[in-house]
Design a protein around this motif. Structure first.
Motif, PDB file in Angstrom:
ATOM      1  N   THR A  90     -23.546 -67.743  25.609  1.00  0.00           N
ATOM      2  CA  THR A  90     -22.779 -67.644  26.849  1.00  0.00           C
ATOM      3  C   THR A  90     -23.438 -66.662  27.815  1.00  0.00           C
ATOM      4  O   THR A  90     -23.492 -66.914  29.033  1.00  0.00           O
ATOM      5  N   ALA A  91     -23.930 -65.544  27.294  1.00  0.00           N
ATOM      6  CA  ALA A  91     -24.601 -64.566  28.149  1.00  0.00           C
ATOM      7  C   ALA A  91     -25.834 -65.174  28.814  1.00  0.00           C
ATOM      8  O   ALA A  91     -26.074 -64.981  30.020  1.00  0.00           O
ATOM      9  N   GLU A  92     -26.605 -65.924  28.027  1.00  0.00           N
ATOM     10  CA  GLU A  92     -27.801 -66.556  28.586  1.00  0.00           C
ATOM     11  C   GLU A  92     -27.419 -67.605  29.627  1.00  0.00           C
ATOM     12  O   GLU A  92     -28.046 -67.701  30.704  1.00  0.00           O
ATOM     13  N   TRP A  93     -26.402 -68.398  29.317  1.00  0.00           N
ATOM     14  CA  TRP A  93     -25.944 -69.424  30.266  1.00  0.00           C
ATOM     15  C   TRP A  93     -25.454 -68.783  31.563  1.00  0.00           C
ATOM     16  O   TRP A  93     -25.752 -69.271  32.660  1.00  0.00           O
ATOM     17  N   TRP A  94     -24.726 -67.676  31.448  1.00  0.00           N
ATOM     18  CA  TRP A  94     -24.176 -67.032  32.640  1.00  0.00           C
ATOM     19  C   TRP A  94     -25.284 -66.507  33.551  1.00  0.00           C
ATOM     20  O   TRP A  94     -25.218 -66.687  34.764  1.00  0.00           O
ATOM     21  N   GLU A  95     -26.280 -65.898  32.991  1.00  0.00           N
ATOM     22  CA  GLU A  95     -27.338 -65.302  33.805  1.00  0.00           C
ATOM     23  C   GLU A  95     -28.281 -66.348  34.398  1.00  0.00           C
ATOM     24  O   GLU A  95     -28.901 -66.119  35.429  1.00  0.00           O
ATOM     25  N   THR A  96     -28.352 -67.521  33.789  1.00  0.00           N
ATOM     26  CA  THR A  96     -29.280 -68.546  34.281  1.00  0.00           C
ATOM     27  C   THR A  96     -28.597 -69.626  35.113  1.00  0.00           C
ATOM     28  O   THR A  96     -29.182 -70.137  36.074  1.00  0.00           O
ATOM     29  N   THR A  97     -27.365 -69.978  34.750  1.00  0.00           N
ATOM     30  CA  THR A  97     -26.704 -71.112  35.402  1.00  0.00           C
ATOM     31  C   THR A  97     -25.298 -70.789  35.907  1.00  0.00           C
ATOM     32  O   THR A  97     -24.908 -71.191  37.004  1.00  0.00           O
ATOM     33  N   GLY A  98     -24.535 -70.098  35.099  1.00  0.00           N
ATOM     34  CA  GLY A  98     -23.109 -69.921  35.369  1.00  0.00           C
ATOM     35  C   GLY A  98     -22.773 -69.231  36.666  1.00  0.00           C
ATOM     36  O   GLY A  98     -21.749 -69.541  37.301  1.00  0.00           O
ATOM     37  N   HIS A  99     -23.613 -68.286  37.078  1.00  0.00           N
ATOM     38  CA  HIS A  99     -23.339 -67.519  38.298  1.00  0.00           C
ATOM     39  C   HIS A  99     -23.058 -68.406  39.515  1.00  0.00           C
ATOM     40  O   HIS A  99     -22.195 -68.096  40.345  1.00  0.00           O
ATOM     41  N   GLY A 100     -23.747 -69.490  39.626  1.00  0.00           N
ATOM     42  CA  GLY A 100     -23.656 -70.305  40.838  1.00  0.00           C
ATOM     43  C   GLY A 100     -22.587 -71.362  40.802  1.00  0.00           C
ATOM     44  O   GLY A 100     -22.458 -72.149  41.757  1.00  0.00           O
ATOM     45  N   LEU A 101     -21.790 -71.454  39.740  1.00  0.00           N
ATOM     46  CA  LEU A 101     -20.774 -72.507  39.619  1.00  0.00           C
ATOM     47  C   LEU A 101     -19.449 -72.068  40.226  1.00  0.00           C
ATOM     48  O   LEU A 101     -19.127 -70.876  40.266  1.00  0.00           O
ATOM     49  N   PRO A 102     -18.632 -73.033  40.660  1.00  0.00           N
ATOM     50  CA  PRO A 102     -17.278 -72.715  41.132  1.00  0.00           C
ATOM     51  C   PRO A 102     -16.427 -72.171  39.978  1.00  0.00           C
ATOM     52  O   PRO A 102     -16.688 -72.465  38.808  1.00  0.00           O
ATOM     53  N   PRO A 103     -15.382 -71.390  40.294  1.00  0.00           N
ATOM     54  CA  PRO A 103     -14.540 -70.790  39.245  1.00  0.00           C
ATOM     55  C   PRO A 103     -13.961 -71.803  38.267  1.00  0.00           C
ATOM     56  O   PRO A 103     -13.924 -71.538  37.054  1.00  0.00           O
ATOM     57  N   ASP A 104     -13.497 -72.955  38.763  1.00  0.00           N
ATOM     58  CA  ASP A 104     -12.914 -73.953  37.854  1.00  0.00           C
ATOM     59  C   ASP A 104     -13.958 -74.505  36.887  1.00  0.00           C
ATOM     60  O   ASP A 104     -13.661 -74.746  35.706  1.00  0.00           O
ATOM     61  N   ASP A 105     -15.171 -74.695  37.364  1.00  0.00           N
ATOM     62  CA  ASP A 105     -16.240 -75.192  36.492  1.00  0.00           C
ATOM     63  C   ASP A 105     -16.628 -74.135  35.458  1.00  0.00           C
ATOM     64  O   ASP A 105     -16.961 -74.469  34.310  1.00  0.00           O
ATOM     65  N   LEU A 179      -9.232 -58.117  17.586  1.00  0.00           N
ATOM     66  CA  LEU A 179     -10.561 -57.518  17.656  1.00  0.00           C
ATOM     67  C   LEU A 179     -11.261 -58.078  18.894  1.00  0.00           C
ATOM     68  O   LEU A 179     -11.186 -59.282  19.154  1.00  0.00           O
ATOM     69  N   VAL A 180     -11.919 -57.213  19.642  1.00  0.00           N
ATOM     70  CA  VAL A 180     -12.688 -57.660  20.795  1.00  0.00           C
ATOM     71  C   VAL A 180     -14.169 -57.514  20.450  1.00  0.00           C
ATOM     72  O   VAL A 180     -14.671 -56.408  20.239  1.00  0.00           O
ATOM     73  N   VAL A 181     -14.850 -58.641  20.358  1.00  0.00           N
ATOM     74  CA  VAL A 181     -16.281 -58.670  20.036  1.00  0.00           C
ATOM     75  C   VAL A 181     -17.028 -58.907  21.343  1.00  0.00           C
ATOM     76  O   VAL A 181     -16.688 -59.834  22.089  1.00  0.00           O
ATOM     77  N   SER A 182     -18.032 -58.108  21.627  1.00  0.00           N
ATOM     78  CA  SER A 182     -18.669 -58.185  22.951  1.00  0.00           C
ATOM     79  C   SER A 182     -20.187 -58.077  22.869  1.00  0.00           C
ATOM     80  O   SER A 182     -20.747 -57.577  21.890  1.00  0.00           O
ATOM     81  N   ASP A 189     -33.691 -58.173  35.951  1.00  0.00           N
ATOM     82  CA  ASP A 189     -34.426 -56.896  35.966  1.00  0.00           C
ATOM     83  C   ASP A 189     -33.932 -55.938  34.886  1.00  0.00           C
ATOM     84  O   ASP A 189     -34.378 -54.799  34.798  1.00  0.00           O
ATOM     85  N   GLY A 190     -32.986 -56.404  34.048  1.00  0.00           N
ATOM     86  CA  GLY A 190     -32.496 -55.598  32.935  1.00  0.00           C
ATOM     87  C   GLY A 190     -31.305 -54.722  33.246  1.00  0.00           C
ATOM     88  O   GLY A 190     -30.773 -54.071  32.341  1.00  0.00           O
ATOM     89  N   THR A 191     -30.867 -54.686  34.500  1.00  0.00           N
ATOM     90  CA  THR A 191     -29.722 -53.841  34.858  1.00  0.00           C
ATOM     91  C   THR A 191     -28.418 -54.457  34.350  1.00  0.00           C
ATOM     92  O   THR A 191     -28.319 -55.670  34.128  1.00  0.00           O
ATOM     93  N   PHE A 192     -27.431 -53.613  34.196  1.00  0.00           N
ATOM     94  CA  PHE A 192     -26.137 -54.011  33.639  1.00  0.00           C
ATOM     95  C   PHE A 192     -25.405 -54.948  34.603  1.00  0.00           C
ATOM     96  O   PHE A 192     -25.255 -54.659  35.786  1.00  0.00           O
ATOM     97  N   ASP A 193     -24.915 -56.070  34.034  1.00  0.00           N
ATOM     98  CA  ASP A 193     -24.236 -57.058  34.867  1.00  0.00           C
ATOM     99  C   ASP A 193     -22.834 -57.379  34.354  1.00  0.00           C
ATOM    100  O   ASP A 193     -22.191 -58.303  34.825  1.00  0.00           O
ATOM    101  N   GLY A 194     -22.378 -56.626  33.378  1.00  0.00           N
ATOM    102  CA  GLY A 194     -21.041 -56.861  32.848  1.00  0.00           C
ATOM    103  C   GLY A 194     -21.056 -57.115  31.354  1.00  0.00           C
ATOM    104  O   GLY A 194     -22.008 -56.765  30.639  1.00  0.00           O
ATOM    105  N   VAL A 195     -19.992 -57.749  30.880  1.00  0.00           N
ATOM    106  CA  VAL A 195     -19.804 -57.960  29.436  1.00  0.00           C
ATOM    107  C   VAL A 195     -19.198 -59.342  29.212  1.00  0.00           C
ATOM    108  O   VAL A 195     -18.365 -59.808  30.005  1.00  0.00           O
ATOM    109  N   VAL A 196     -19.605 -60.000  28.151  1.00  0.00           N
ATOM    110  CA  VAL A 196     -18.941 -61.212  27.692  1.00  0.00           C
ATOM    111  C   VAL A 196     -18.220 -60.862  26.397  1.00  0.00           C
ATOM    112  O   VAL A 196     -18.797 -60.232  25.505  1.00  0.00           O
ATOM    113  N   THR A 197     -16.942 -61.222  26.304  1.00  0.00           N
ATOM    114  CA  THR A 197     -16.136 -60.843  25.145  1.00  0.00           C
ATOM    115  C   THR A 197     -15.508 -62.071  24.489  1.00  0.00           C
ATOM    116  O   THR A 197     -15.182 -63.053  25.166  1.00  0.00           O
ATOM    117  N   ALA A 198     -15.348 -61.961  23.197  1.00  0.00           N
ATOM    118  CA  ALA A 198     -14.611 -62.968  22.422  1.00  0.00           C
ATOM    119  C   ALA A 198     -13.459 -62.251  21.733  1.00  0.00           C
ATOM    120  O   ALA A 198     -13.666 -61.254  21.041  1.00  0.00           O
TER     121      ALA A 198
END
Length: 223
Positions: A90-105, A179-182, A189-198
């Motif tokens: 999910t992290a890889e998908w978000w940084e490569t593709t997910g950012h540009g999608l509409p919220p519902d998608d 339990l929150v797994v993150s 560029d390696g800077t912090f962009d947030g967290v993905v949690t399960a």
């Protein structure tokens, strides 16, 4: 005519009668002693057999519990690996593709990713400020600020070292103990962009292990 009784002969007869009585008593005592020894031997044998049976049962029980603990540990490791794989993907998908999608998608994509991983109730994307932005399902609770949570702070500071499992908390996502797994989200560029949690609820964990019968007085401890 009256006969004279010799004193020595009379004493000898009396003495002989006394010896026969003593021999009879000794024989009786020997029989009683032999009976006591026999009873003690049977009792000792029964105690020993009981002790051996107890040892065998204890050994068999410990072996079965050991095998069960090993199987549960392996199952727990596989479940954690599945959650970690979900977070990585999910992290890889978000940084490569997910950012540009509409919220519902984005919500639909997160929901599709959770399918098949029953232990995860909600998959969430959190921005670099600690605000929840997207969830895999509608929980009824508003998107929350989790910037004070240890998992977010550890991922932001880079001290988590990858996968971070928070101690059980009542989540702000669905208001349940979980339990929150993150994992950390990072820009190119390696800077912090947030967290993905399960979120793995304790109810889900309990349901997964409730079918295991350990017997009275036994408990299952997950560490």
């Amino acid at each position: 005519a009256p006969q004279a009784v010799h004193p020595r002969r009379t004493a000898r007869r009396r003495g002989g009668g006394t010896r026969r009585m003593t021999s009879s008593e000794r024989l009786r005592q020997r029989i009683v002693a032999a009976g006591i020894v026999l009873v003690a031997a049977f009792a000792g044998s029964a105690v020993y057999d009981g002790w051996r049976l107890h040892q065998q049962i204890t050994f068999a029980t410990e072996r079965e519990l050991g095998n069960l603990a090993k199987a549960l540990a392996e199952q727990g490791a596989r479940n954690l690996q599945a959650v970690d794989l979900l977070l990585r993907d999910t992290a890889e998908w978000w940084e490569t593709t997910g950012h540009g999608l509409p919220p519902d998608d984005i919500a639909a994509a997160l929901a599709a990713r959770v399918v098949g991983i029953s232990q995860v109730s909600v998959l969430t994307l959190v921005d670099s400020q600690g605000r929840q932005r997207h969830r895999s399902s509608v929980t009824g609770a508003p998107l929350a600020d989790v910037s004070d949570r240890p998992y977010f702070q550890s991922q932001r500071e880079g001290s988590a070292g990858g996968l971070y499992i928070n101690e059980p908390v009542v989540t702000r996502t669905n208001r349940q103990p979980a339990l929150v797994v993150s994992r950390r989200l990072a820009r190119r560029d390696g800077t912090f962009d947030g967290v993905v949690t399960a979120i793995v609820t304790l109810q889900e964990l309990q349901a997964a292990y409730s079918a295991i019968e350990l017997g009275e007085g036994s408990a299952l401890l997950l560490t």
